[in-house]
Design an enzyme around this catalytic site. Structure first.
Site, PDB file in Angstrom:
ATOM      1  N   CYS A  40       8.591   2.112  -6.118  1.00  0.00           N
ATOM      2  CA  CYS A  40       7.912   3.386  -5.854  1.00  0.00           C
ATOM      3  C   CYS A  40       7.163   3.318  -4.524  1.00  0.00           C
ATOM      4  O   CYS A  40       6.730   2.248  -4.095  1.00  0.00           O
ATOM      5  CB  CYS A  40       6.924   3.641  -6.997  1.00  0.00           C
ATOM      6  N   HIS A  45       2.813   1.734   0.032  1.00  0.00           N
ATOM      7  CA  HIS A  45       1.497   1.967   0.662  1.00  0.00           C
ATOM      8  C   HIS A  45       0.681   0.668   0.673  1.00  0.00           C
ATOM      9  O   HIS A  45       0.000   0.358   1.643  1.00  0.00           O
ATOM     10  CB  HIS A  45       0.691   3.018  -0.101  1.00  0.00           C
ATOM     11  N   HIS A  61       4.988  -1.083 -10.982  1.00  0.00           N
ATOM     12  CA  HIS A  61       4.273  -0.319 -12.022  1.00  0.00           C
ATOM     13  C   HIS A  61       5.190   0.693 -12.690  1.00  0.00           C
ATOM     14  O   HIS A  61       4.712   1.607 -13.331  1.00  0.00           O
ATOM     15  CB  HIS A  61       3.056   0.381 -11.394  1.00  0.00           C
TER      16      HIS A  61
END
Ligand code: PAD
Ligand code: ZN
Length: 366
Positions: A40, A45, A61
């Site tokens: 993801c 980030h 996650h």
């Protein structure tokens, strides 16, 4: 036990795939053999240093797997159960949990920020030194110890690599449309950013019965995918000014405008795309410290701007429903998986995400 995991040491440095020690589950915890974990943009980030994270830390996650052992007092699952892992650990007792908003749990939020389990400690270590768990999941590993509240039992005929996607991107996207915005049948929607999460906002809006769904992205191949997921119109923001284009296509603005990238400029675009009385929904995670500026008097037009955390997930209600929708042929998951990588090639998966090549990649342990 020994596990193999992808470890984040510091930003701008590839993840290291190495062996770590994983403690047995303590009271109220569950040991899961991870089957698959999606890649993801939130993890990217962290890798890019745009959002801070304690380190060393095992990322990942968006995972699903099979329960291997349970700690003392665990009654919800038993060994052999198939589970999706929720990335928002919830205590079940704070005011947010009590009111039915476990995605905002006070103690879960603290554990996420600290990179620990709910009791503030880690189960992962290397040479006796703690290694942190992203979101109390740490799914880029062969095994994970997670809080009991983070596991969601699912039917065993659900493919686990598809189930993993529900753990973040699908729940976040579909949930933003259905739980947060409560998209109404016949309404107009715009979605800025058609990656793994944005495509799910699109299919969530389509499930809710939106009449017009305008997809905005910089890449034509993402816009083609957006059509497959239910977009009725597309805007390539590298070729035309997106706010003007969306206003033109929707006769003055949309009822719901979703930002699914994580940039102040596109949050502002979403706000400007919403019509009088409309709503802008921010799903993207922006670099820490970012600010958005909005015209003050526009609020007299009764515009709303809101955030959506994990698509307002109530994991044990919403995730089994998403599984049922997939099994009934009403939710697209197969089409989301662009590539499957082994753990050893995880850095290639992140590079593909950075380059915009994929809807989602999945790290498979199957
Ligand atoms: P992704 O990289 O798969 O998708 C982002 C998309 O945005 C890509 O298709 C890009 O081409 C497109 N894009 C980039 N810049 C622009 C632009 N200026 N205009 C139009 N399109 C553009 O990411 P993702 O879908 O995995 O994640 C999207 C965001 O959602 C990201 O910030 C992530 O951290 C956040 C997120 N939020 C939650 C939550 O709970 N709110 C959960 C999961 C992910
Ligand atoms: Zn995510």
């Amino acid at each position: 036990m020994k596990v193999k995991a992808a470890v984040f040491y510091r930003p701008q440095q590839p993840l290291a795939v190495e062996e770590l020690d994983l403690e047995e589950p303590r009271a109220g915890e569950v040991l899961v053999r991870v089957a698959a974990c999606g890649v993801c943009h939130s993890d990217l980030h962290f890798l890019d240093g745009l959002v801070p994270l304690p380190s060393p830390c095992v990322l990942g996650h968006e995972a699903a797997g099979v329960v291997e052992r349970v700690g003392e007092g665990v009654t919800y699952v038993q060994p052999g159960d198939h589970v999706i892992l929720s990335f928002a650990p919830a205590c079940g007792r704070c005011s947010y949990c009590e009111v039915g908003r476990p995605n905002l749990c006070t103690y879960g939020g603290r554990a996420m920020a600290a990179g620990t389990m709910l009791d503030g400690t880690t189960r992962l270590s290397r040479d006796g030194q703690p290694v942190y768990h992203e979101a109390a999941v740490a799914g880029f590993a062969t095994h994970a110890v997670v809080p009991e509240a983070s596991v969601v039992k699912i039917r065993e005929d659900m493919p686990l690599d598809r189930a993993a996607l529900i753990g973040c991107g699908v729940m976040t996207g579909v949930g933003a449309a259905i739980n947060t915005a409560k998209v109404q049948p016949g309404s107009d929607v715009a979605v800025i950013g058609c990656g793994g999460v944005g495509l799910n906002v699109i299919q969530g809006a389509a499930l809710a019965g939106a009449a017009r769904i305008i997809a905005v992205d910089l890449l034509d191949h993402k816009l083609e995918l957006a059509r497959q997921f239910g977009a009725t119109d597309t805007v390539n923001a590298s070729r035309e000014e997106p706010v003007t284009a969306v206003r033109r296509l929707s006769a003055g603005g949309v009822d719901y405008a979703f930002e699914v990238i994580g940039r102040p400029e596109t949050i502002r675009q979403a706000f400007d795309m919403a019509r009088r009385g409309g709503m802008a929904i921010v799903v993207g995670l922006s670099p820490s410290g970012s600010h958005v500026s909005l015209p003050a008097n526009i609020f007299l037009m009764e515009k709303t701007i809101t955030g959506s955390a994990y698509g307002g997930a109530r994991p044990r209600v919403d995730m089994p429903r998403l599984v049922e929708l997939y099994m009934a042929g009403k939710l697209k998951l197969d089409e989301l998986i662009s590539r499957v990588y082994p753990l050893e090639r995880i850095n290639e998966a992140f590079e593909a995400l950075r380059q915009g090549e994929v809807a989602r990649s999945v790290i498979s342990f199957l």
